[in-house]
Design a protein around this motif. Structure first.
Motif, short mmCIF file in Angstrom:
data_model
loop_
_atom_site.label_atom_id
_atom_site.label_comp_id
_atom_site.label_asym_id
_atom_site.label_seq_id
_atom_site.Cartn_x
_atom_site.Cartn_y
_atom_site.Cartn_z
N GLU A 82 -33.22 3.27 -10.52
CA GLU A 82 -32.15 2.87 -9.60
C GLU A 82 -31.80 4.01 -8.64
O GLU A 82 -31.62 3.79 -7.45
CB GLU A 82 -30.91 2.44 -10.39
CG GLU A 82 -31.06 1.10 -11.06
CD GLU A 82 -29.87 0.76 -11.95
OE1 GLU A 82 -29.01 1.63 -12.19
OE2 GLU A 82 -29.82 -0.39 -12.41
N GLY A 83 -31.72 5.24 -9.16
CA GLY A 83 -31.42 6.39 -8.31
C GLY A 83 -32.51 6.64 -7.28
O GLY A 83 -32.24 6.94 -6.12
N ASP A 84 -33.77 6.50 -7.72
CA ASP A 84 -34.90 6.71 -6.81
C ASP A 84 -34.91 5.66 -5.71
O ASP A 84 -35.11 5.99 -4.54
CB ASP A 84 -36.20 6.67 -7.61
CG ASP A 84 -37.41 7.00 -6.77
OD1 ASP A 84 -37.31 7.95 -5.96
OD2 ASP A 84 -38.45 6.32 -6.93
N HIS A 85 -34.65 4.42 -6.07
CA HIS A 85 -34.64 3.36 -5.06
C HIS A 85 -33.48 3.54 -4.09
O HIS A 85 -33.63 3.32 -2.88
CB HIS A 85 -34.56 1.99 -5.73
CG HIS A 85 -35.87 1.56 -6.31
ND1 HIS A 85 -36.32 0.28 -6.22
CD2 HIS A 85 -36.82 2.23 -6.99
CE1 HIS A 85 -37.50 0.18 -6.80
NE2 HIS A 85 -37.82 1.36 -7.29
N ASP A 86 -32.32 3.95 -4.61
CA ASP A 86 -31.18 4.21 -3.72
C ASP A 86 -31.51 5.31 -2.73
O ASP A 86 -31.20 5.21 -1.53
CB ASP A 86 -29.93 4.58 -4.52
CG ASP A 86 -29.31 3.39 -5.22
OD1 ASP A 86 -29.63 2.25 -4.84
OD2 ASP A 86 -28.52 3.60 -6.15
N ALA A 87 -32.14 6.38 -3.21
CA ALA A 87 -32.49 7.50 -2.32
C ALA A 87 -33.50 7.05 -1.26
O ALA A 87 -33.39 7.41 -0.09
CB ALA A 87 -33.06 8.65 -3.14
N ARG A 88 -34.48 6.27 -1.67
CA ARG A 88 -35.48 5.80 -0.71
C ARG A 88 -34.85 4.88 0.33
O ARG A 88 -35.16 4.97 1.53
CB ARG A 88 -36.61 5.07 -1.42
CG ARG A 88 -37.53 5.99 -2.16
CD ARG A 88 -38.67 5.23 -2.78
NE ARG A 88 -39.52 6.14 -3.54
CZ ARG A 88 -40.68 5.80 -4.02
NH1 ARG A 88 -41.13 4.57 -3.86
NH2 ARG A 88 -41.39 6.68 -4.70
N LEU A 89 -33.98 3.98 -0.11
CA LEU A 89 -33.33 3.07 0.84
C LEU A 89 -32.43 3.83 1.80
O LEU A 89 -32.35 3.49 2.98
CB LEU A 89 -32.54 2.00 0.08
CG LEU A 89 -33.39 0.95 -0.62
CD1 LEU A 89 -32.50 0.00 -1.42
CD2 LEU A 89 -34.24 0.16 0.35
N ARG A 90 -31.73 4.86 1.31
CA ARG A 90 -30.92 5.69 2.19
C ARG A 90 -31.79 6.38 3.22
O ARG A 90 -31.43 6.46 4.40
CB ARG A 90 -30.14 6.73 1.38
CG ARG A 90 -28.67 6.43 1.35
CD ARG A 90 -27.89 7.49 0.63
NE ARG A 90 -27.81 7.15 -0.79
CZ ARG A 90 -28.31 7.87 -1.78
NH1 ARG A 90 -28.87 9.02 -1.55
NH2 ARG A 90 -28.22 7.47 -3.02
#
Length: 90
Positions: free
Chosen positions: A51-59
């Motif tokens: 979830e953290g990795d996906h949030d960072a990528r989307l940001r």
């Protein structure tokens, strides 16, 4: 149904005890096997990492799109400015 919704709404505690009778679940919850609790902790850690990795990528994607829109807007202004100056200079 979206797979992300399924994962977000999934109760990991029930997932670990799935497939056993309620009596077995209660007895196993009192004395959980170390492997089972370790596996559950690893799944929770993996879930938070993903979830953290996906949030960072989307940001990052959102920031790139904003910069792209700024650059496109600047290019449009440059084209309009050139058009105006070329027609006014004729």
């Amino acid at each position: 149904m979206d797979p992300r919704e399924v994962l977000l709404e999934m109760d990991l505690e029930d997932l670990a005890g799935r497939g056993r009778s309620p009596v077995q679940r209660r007895s196993s919850r009192d004395g959980d096997k170390p492997e089972e609790s370790d596996l559950l902790a690893q799944v929770k850690r993996l879930r938070s990492t993903v979830e953290g990795d996906h949030d960072a990528r989307l940001r990052g994607i959102e920031i790139n799109i904003r910069w792209l829109m700024v650059l496109v807007g600047g290019e449009v202004l440059a084209i309009v400015g050139f058009a105006i100056s070329s027609t006014a200079g004729v």
